[in-house]
Scaffold this active site. Structure first.
Site, PDB file in Angstrom:
ATOM      1  N   ASP A  37      30.591  14.657  -5.382  1.00  0.00           N
ATOM      2  CA  ASP A  37      31.928  14.305  -5.878  1.00  0.00           C
ATOM      3  C   ASP A  37      31.836  13.915  -7.350  1.00  0.00           C
ATOM      4  O   ASP A  37      31.885  12.747  -7.721  1.00  0.00           O
ATOM      5  CB  ASP A  37      32.484  13.152  -5.028  1.00  0.00           C
ATOM      6  CG  ASP A  37      33.904  12.773  -5.436  1.00  0.00           C
ATOM      7  OD1 ASP A  37      34.566  13.587  -6.121  1.00  0.00           O
ATOM      8  OD2 ASP A  37      34.339  11.658  -5.094  1.00  0.00           O
ATOM      9  N   SER A  71      42.757  19.641   6.650  1.00  0.00           N
ATOM     10  CA  SER A  71      44.006  19.201   6.002  1.00  0.00           C
ATOM     11  C   SER A  71      44.616  20.298   5.147  1.00  0.00           C
ATOM     12  O   SER A  71      45.719  20.132   4.608  1.00  0.00           O
ATOM     13  CB  SER A  71      43.738  17.962   5.145  1.00  0.00           C
ATOM     14  OG  SER A  71      42.835  18.273   4.086  1.00  0.00           O
ATOM     15  N   GLU A  90      35.967  15.279   6.684  1.00  0.00           N
ATOM     16  CA  GLU A  90      35.886  16.746   6.649  1.00  0.00           C
ATOM     17  C   GLU A  90      34.520  17.191   6.138  1.00  0.00           C
ATOM     18  O   GLU A  90      33.961  18.197   6.602  1.00  0.00           O
ATOM     19  CB  GLU A  90      36.997  17.305   5.764  1.00  0.00           C
ATOM     20  CG  GLU A  90      38.392  17.078   6.328  1.00  0.00           C
ATOM     21  CD  GLU A  90      39.486  17.468   5.352  1.00  0.00           C
ATOM     22  OE1 GLU A  90      40.490  18.040   5.797  1.00  0.00           O
ATOM     23  OE2 GLU A  90      39.331  17.192   4.137  1.00  0.00           O
ATOM     24  N   HIS A 117     -12.955   1.732  -3.353  1.00  0.00           N
ATOM     25  CA  HIS A 117     -13.988   1.702  -4.398  1.00  0.00           C
ATOM     26  C   HIS A 117     -13.387   1.192  -5.700  1.00  0.00           C
ATOM     27  O   HIS A 117     -12.268   1.562  -6.073  1.00  0.00           O
ATOM     28  CB  HIS A 117     -14.549   3.117  -4.598  1.00  0.00           C
ATOM     29  CG  HIS A 117     -15.425   3.263  -5.799  1.00  0.00           C
ATOM     30  ND1 HIS A 117     -15.027   3.920  -6.955  1.00  0.00           N
ATOM     31  CD2 HIS A 117     -16.688   2.834  -6.034  1.00  0.00           C
ATOM     32  CE1 HIS A 117     -16.011   3.898  -7.835  1.00  0.00           C
ATOM     33  NE2 HIS A 117     -17.028   3.243  -7.307  1.00  0.00           N
ATOM     34  N   ASN A 118     -14.128   0.328  -6.403  1.00  0.00           N
ATOM     35  CA  ASN A 118     -13.642  -0.224  -7.680  1.00  0.00           C
ATOM     36  C   ASN A 118     -12.159  -0.580  -7.578  1.00  0.00           C
ATOM     37  O   ASN A 118     -11.321  -0.129  -8.366  1.00  0.00           O
ATOM     38  CB  ASN A 118     -13.887   0.768  -8.824  1.00  0.00           C
ATOM     39  CG  ASN A 118     -15.353   0.823  -9.215  1.00  0.00           C
ATOM     40  OD1 ASN A 118     -16.202   0.140  -8.630  1.00  0.00           O
ATOM     41  ND2 ASN A 118     -15.679   1.643 -10.196  1.00  0.00           N
ATOM     42  N   GLU A 154     -13.700  -3.877  -3.374  1.00  0.00           N
ATOM     43  CA  GLU A 154     -14.858  -4.039  -4.254  1.00  0.00           C
ATOM     44  C   GLU A 154     -14.508  -4.894  -5.463  1.00  0.00           C
ATOM     45  O   GLU A 154     -13.406  -4.789  -6.022  1.00  0.00           O
ATOM     46  CB  GLU A 154     -15.370  -2.674  -4.718  1.00  0.00           C
ATOM     47  CG  GLU A 154     -16.639  -2.776  -5.535  1.00  0.00           C
ATOM     48  CD  GLU A 154     -17.242  -1.418  -5.881  1.00  0.00           C
ATOM     49  OE1 GLU A 154     -18.335  -1.394  -6.469  1.00  0.00           O
ATOM     50  OE2 GLU A 154     -16.613  -0.386  -5.568  1.00  0.00           O
ATOM     51  N   ASP A 176     -16.387  -5.925  -9.095  1.00  0.00           N
ATOM     52  CA  ASP A 176     -17.493  -5.813 -10.055  1.00  0.00           C
ATOM     53  C   ASP A 176     -17.456  -7.020 -10.982  1.00  0.00           C
ATOM     54  O   ASP A 176     -16.517  -7.173 -11.769  1.00  0.00           O
ATOM     55  CB  ASP A 176     -17.361  -4.532 -10.894  1.00  0.00           C
ATOM     56  CG  ASP A 176     -17.848  -3.305 -10.144  1.00  0.00           C
ATOM     57  OD1 ASP A 176     -18.159  -3.447  -8.955  1.00  0.00           O
ATOM     58  OD2 ASP A 176     -17.904  -2.222 -10.747  1.00  0.00           O
ATOM     59  N   HIS A 193     -15.097  -2.584 -15.012  1.00  0.00           N
ATOM     60  CA  HIS A 193     -16.142  -1.575 -14.847  1.00  0.00           C
ATOM     61  C   HIS A 193     -17.069  -1.683 -16.050  1.00  0.00           C
ATOM     62  O   HIS A 193     -16.730  -1.228 -17.143  1.00  0.00           O
ATOM     63  CB  HIS A 193     -15.523  -0.171 -14.760  1.00  0.00           C
ATOM     64  CG  HIS A 193     -16.437   0.837 -14.149  1.00  0.00           C
ATOM     65  ND1 HIS A 193     -16.243   2.191 -14.255  1.00  0.00           N
ATOM     66  CD2 HIS A 193     -17.567   0.689 -13.422  1.00  0.00           C
ATOM     67  CE1 HIS A 193     -17.198   2.836 -13.619  1.00  0.00           C
ATOM     68  NE2 HIS A 193     -18.017   1.939 -13.102  1.00  0.00           N
ATOM     69  N   GLU A 214     -20.214  -6.461  -6.430  1.00  0.00           N
ATOM     70  CA  GLU A 214     -21.179  -5.881  -7.361  1.00  0.00           C
ATOM     71  C   GLU A 214     -21.491  -6.953  -8.399  1.00  0.00           C
ATOM     72  O   GLU A 214     -20.718  -7.191  -9.316  1.00  0.00           O
ATOM     73  CB  GLU A 214     -20.586  -4.622  -8.023  1.00  0.00           C
ATOM     74  CG  GLU A 214     -20.497  -3.426  -7.099  1.00  0.00           C
ATOM     75  CD  GLU A 214     -21.868  -2.981  -6.630  1.00  0.00           C
ATOM     76  OE1 GLU A 214     -22.775  -2.851  -7.475  1.00  0.00           O
ATOM     77  OE2 GLU A 214     -22.043  -2.786  -5.421  1.00  0.00           O
ATOM     78  N   LYS A 260     -20.155  -9.405   1.003  1.00  0.00           N
ATOM     79  CA  LYS A 260     -21.249  -8.428   1.043  1.00  0.00           C
ATOM     80  C   LYS A 260     -21.919  -8.360  -0.321  1.00  0.00           C
ATOM     81  O   LYS A 260     -21.311  -7.966  -1.314  1.00  0.00           O
ATOM     82  CB  LYS A 260     -20.725  -7.045   1.425  1.00  0.00           C
ATOM     83  CG  LYS A 260     -21.771  -5.951   1.323  1.00  0.00           C
ATOM     84  CD  LYS A 260     -21.119  -4.596   1.139  1.00  0.00           C
ATOM     85  CE  LYS A 260     -21.982  -3.632   0.384  1.00  0.00           C
ATOM     86  NZ  LYS A 260     -22.358  -4.028  -0.954  1.00  0.00           N
ATOM     87  N   LYS A 304     -26.330  -8.928  -2.212  1.00  0.00           N
ATOM     88  CA  LYS A 304     -27.737  -9.232  -1.948  1.00  0.00           C
ATOM     89  C   LYS A 304     -27.879 -10.686  -1.511  1.00  0.00           C
ATOM     90  O   LYS A 304     -27.037 -11.527  -1.812  1.00  0.00           O
ATOM     91  CB  LYS A 304     -28.570  -8.980  -3.198  1.00  0.00           C
ATOM     92  CG  LYS A 304     -28.592  -7.519  -3.665  1.00  0.00           C
ATOM     93  CD  LYS A 304     -29.515  -6.688  -2.815  1.00  0.00           C
ATOM     94  CE  LYS A 304     -29.404  -5.199  -3.128  1.00  0.00           C
ATOM     95  NZ  LYS A 304     -29.799  -4.819  -4.460  1.00  0.00           N
ATOM     96  N   ASP A 312       4.446  30.332  -5.002  1.00  0.00           N
ATOM     97  CA  ASP A 312       4.573  30.873  -6.354  1.00  0.00           C
ATOM     98  C   ASP A 312       3.563  31.997  -6.499  1.00  0.00           C
ATOM     99  O   ASP A 312       2.357  31.771  -6.444  1.00  0.00           O
ATOM    100  CB  ASP A 312       4.304  29.780  -7.395  1.00  0.00           C
ATOM    101  CG  ASP A 312       4.705  30.200  -8.801  1.00  0.00           C
ATOM    102  OD1 ASP A 312       4.562  31.403  -9.114  1.00  0.00           O
ATOM    103  OD2 ASP A 312       5.148  29.342  -9.579  1.00  0.00           O
TER     104      ASP A 312
END
Length: 761
Positions: free
Chosen positions: A125, A163, A172, A283-284, A313, A315, A328, A362, A411, A413, A707
């Site tokens: 509309d 109508s 409608e 990860h990271n 994780e 770091d 990182h 880490e 988690k 060492k 395509d």
């Protein structure tokens, strides 16, 4: 909200611009001027009030919290941070948005459909006179992905114009929409069972449920429940019957979905050892973008945890002012404070799942800042942090997710597991990958590879990553050297309970020196090699202990590897870059959508049985080998979204079905494409598969815009475990590339499975 309000839209400390926001008449669209004007209320997951985002925290000294709020969107879309002129205005929008979100979440199927029709009416509309002339109807058809003969379109328009005013009012238009969406394939199924062609009696509906939908006991009760829930007319009330409209509403509902609705609940045994489960793993986690220059953000943790991720994780590196930072290392990624990460995790750890969360640490910090980390972990997490074995005794086997409900495990060492001079970081190969690292991005293939063909070309993405890696190696020698030998602080070490990181020295060594609470992290390439050369040994190892797999260091643009290869050998923590949409995250979302989305999925029985070895390379040699035939008749599609938003652009859709699992199950089949019809394409094509190991298989339905000159464009997808597929006439509710729903886009299929009585073709 309908009158509208002007807020400051905030992107950073220096970017704050006024924008006018207004709730549209439909009550489900918010309009404001931007590159993509407005958004759906249903796209908003939550509203945060106050300085509850990194952006708003950065301007906390400029604007008080009672003026600020954040709209948190579904999927990977960034937040919308806003500042109101007055506390009253902010409060009104926060309360209003929360009510609207609640309403949108609780709509039934008919309400959703009515809302969708109303949305189209408002879009068509153009002159906003509450009526729609034929010119507006023609434009609407293009918007709806329909290329219809103009004479036929005018015929439908005339039929709906009761109508005789040469325009359609809303009632409608509803009639016009019903004629437009009349589905012959649903009507035929209805006619096959309806004795009078007008209604389905309860007994006739029972027959459909028993014969076509292959439902067992309870069909009588279920048939009445469906009539009560979906029949819109008074004719179907009471013990009565169901009309074609009610039948179509049922088929389009979640009860008519291909995904087994009972699997959306927590249906698996959660009392087995942790090593018997797959865990949704990131990860990271701190990164929102690539691995070299991307932004580190608390929002990345929020997004991962909201998706049910159960291993994130962190770091950690020495930061200024004796505060460890997360980023990182040796890259241009931004830094965030470790304490802020832990505070965010504390708030969001158990919003999506009650089951244990593992923090994969880490650790690159010196001893002093390790002590600071330990303090933050204890003070911020408090009783959430598991600090000692359950029962206070050395474990003989790992506890279960049920035992560890509501607990956070660390988690990293631990002193005593390996010598103090061992490197504290697990991911030694993140930048200096091992020689077996793939030089092609085979793990990111859009479809299962044909095992009989060698990869002949290097993907553009991976070529780019390899070049980047070489540049880094030349310019930043620090990155490719071993991490400096770091010692472990006693305070941090003492917080490691069931997830002690140790170097992987082979399966024989792991078995000879078995301790259930020790685990290893492996690069994707090393893990793939082990899976190929010693799959049965890998499966047995993962019955007893946890394994974590992480992406190759060459994936600098945060691409992903195929997790299925590592699930095939029972690896529990297969870490992916959650920020990157695509096939790999579709598989991850597909696997973990079941079991209430709690982030834990129980491995198949044959992967938990130490007496009967299983090798994914040779599933037929396992004593429980029971292959199945899978037949999928692709009947039709409904209201598929446009790929190109240009006026007049209409898609040419095709459907591809992909099977992932053990190597013998990798397969793909596709339909032909339908020219110029994304609104109600009809295929009526059957695709057949043999599934050798149903317990590990995932099935992915992909719709693409064909395509002939270039690569097909993605339209939508849905992925689910083979074991969660319901047979019969089912709808597949499609998801966007981002993993969010795109209602009412769907496929209509007829699925059947059967035992393989003769040998594979």
């Amino acid at each position: 909200m309908m009158a509208g309000s002007t807020f400051r839209k905030v992107k950073s400390h220096s970017w704050k611009k006024p924008r006018h926001f207004r709730l549209l008449e439909d009550g489900l669209n918010i309009w404001y001027k931007s590159s993509t004007p407005g958004f759906l209320v249903s796209d908003v997951e939550a509203v945060r009030q106050g300085h509850q985002s990194e952006v708003l925290q950065s301007i906390a000294d400029e604007f008080p919290p009672n003026l600020c709020f954040t709209l948190e969107f579904r999927g990977r879309q960034g937040n919308l941070d806003l500042v109101a002129e007055t506390p009253e205005e902010a409060g009104a929008w926060v309360r209003g948005m929360r009510k609207l979100i609640h309403k949108a979440k609780n709509m039934d199927e008919k309400e959703r459909l009515d809302q969708w029709v109303w949305d189209w009416f408002l879009k068509a509309d153009k002159n906003k006179d509450g009526r729609m002339n034929f010119k507006e109807v023609r434009k609407l058809l293009k918007m709806m992905n329909v290329d219809m003969n103009e004479d036929h379109a005018f015929y439908l328009f005339t039929m709906a114009d009761t109508s005789m005013s040469s325009s359609l009012e809303i009632d409608e238009f509803v009639m016009f929409y019903k004629m437009l969406t009349q589905r012959d394939e649903v009507w035929k199924l209805f006619q096959d069972y309806s004795s009078d062609g007008e209604m389905l009696s309860r007994g006739e509906l029972e027959n459909i449920l028993r014969i076509e939908q292959q439902e067992g006991d309870g069909c009588v009760e279920h048939a009445q429940e469906l009539i009560d829930r979906y029949e819109p007319s008074e004719m179907g009330e009471g013990p009565g019957s169901m009309s074609l409209d009610g039948f179509q509403l049922y088929l389009c509902s979640q009860e008519g979905s291909i995904f087994n609705t009972s699997h959306k609940d927590l249906y698996q045994d959660m009392s087995q050892p942790l090593s018997h489960y797959f865990l949704s793993s990131s990860h990271n986690t701190y990164l929102l973008e690539d691995q070299l220059r991307g932004q580190s953000s608390l929002e990345a943790y929020i997004q991962a945890l909201k998706r049910g991720c159960r291993c994130v994780e962190i770091d950690c590196w020495d930061g200024p002012d004796d505060e460890p930072v997360v980023y990182h290392g040796h890259t241009l990624t931004s830094k965030i404070l470790f304490r802020d990460v832990i505070a965010t995790i504390s708030e969001y750890a158990f919003k999506a799942s009650d089951y244990p969360l593992i923090l994969s640490l880490e650790n690159h910090c010196g001893v002093e800042q390790q002590r600071v980390m330990a303090q933050h972990l204890e003070l911020i997490l408090g009783s959430l942090l598991l600090r000692a074995p359950l029962g206070g005794e050395a474990p003989q086997q790992l506890p279960s997710p049920q035992d560890l409900k509501g607990k956070i495990l660390l988690k990293t060492k631990k002193i005593g597991c390996e010598t103090l001079t061992d490197e504290v970081s697990d991911e030694d190969e993140t930048v200096n990958p091992d020689p077996d690292s793939p030089s092609t991005d085979q793990g990111s293939a859009e479809c299962p590879p044909d095992p009989s063909k060698k990869v002949e070309s290097i993907s553009a993405e991976y070529d780019y990553e390899a070049i980047l890696s070489k540049i880094i190696e030349k310019m930043c020698p620090l990155l490719t050297k071993s991490h400096s030998k770091l010692k472990m602080s006693r305070e941090l070490s003492d917080l490691v309970v069931y997830c002690k990181s140790v170097h992987f020295r082979g399966f024989q060594h792991a078995q000879a020196h078995y301790k259930c609470d020790e685990m290893s992290s492996l690069s994707e390439s090393k893990a793939r090699k082990l899976a190929k050369e010693a799959g049965a040994d890998f499966v047995q190892h993962n019955i007893r202990q946890l394994s974590r797999i992480y992406p190759s260091g060459l994936r600098t643009v945060s691409s992903n590897y195929n997790p299925q290869e590592l699930w095939n050998v029972g690896c529990q923590i297969v870490a992916l870059n959650f920020q990157t949409a695509g096939l790999e995250m579709d598989l991850n979302d597909g696997l973990f959508h079941q079991n209430a989305g709690c982030g834990y999925v129980l491995k198949p029985g044959f992967m938990r049985d130490s007496e009967l070895p299983f090798d994914p390379e040779t599933p037929q040699e396992h004593s429980g080998y029971a292959p199945l035939r899978l037949s999928i008749q692709i009947l039709s599609g409904q209201q598929l979204p446009k790929v190109n938003q240009k006026e007049g652009s209409i898609i040419d859709p095709l459907v591809r079905v992909e099977v992932y699992g053990v190597p013998q199950d990798l397969a793909k089949e596709e339909t032909s494409h339908i020219q110029n019809n994304g609104f109600n394409p009809v295929w009526n094509e059957t695709l057949n598969f043999i599934v050798h190991n149903p317990g590990l298989a995932l099935v992915r339905f992909v719709v693409e815009d064909h395509d002939k000159a270039s690569r097909n464009d993605f339209v939508g997808q849905f992925t689910l475990p083979f074991t969660s597929i319901r047979p019969g006439y089912r709808h597949i509710h499609l998801l966007s590339k981002d993993g969010t729903s795109i209602p009412p886009a769907s496929l209509f299929v007829n699925v059947s499975t059967s035992e393989l009585t003769s040998g594979p073709d």
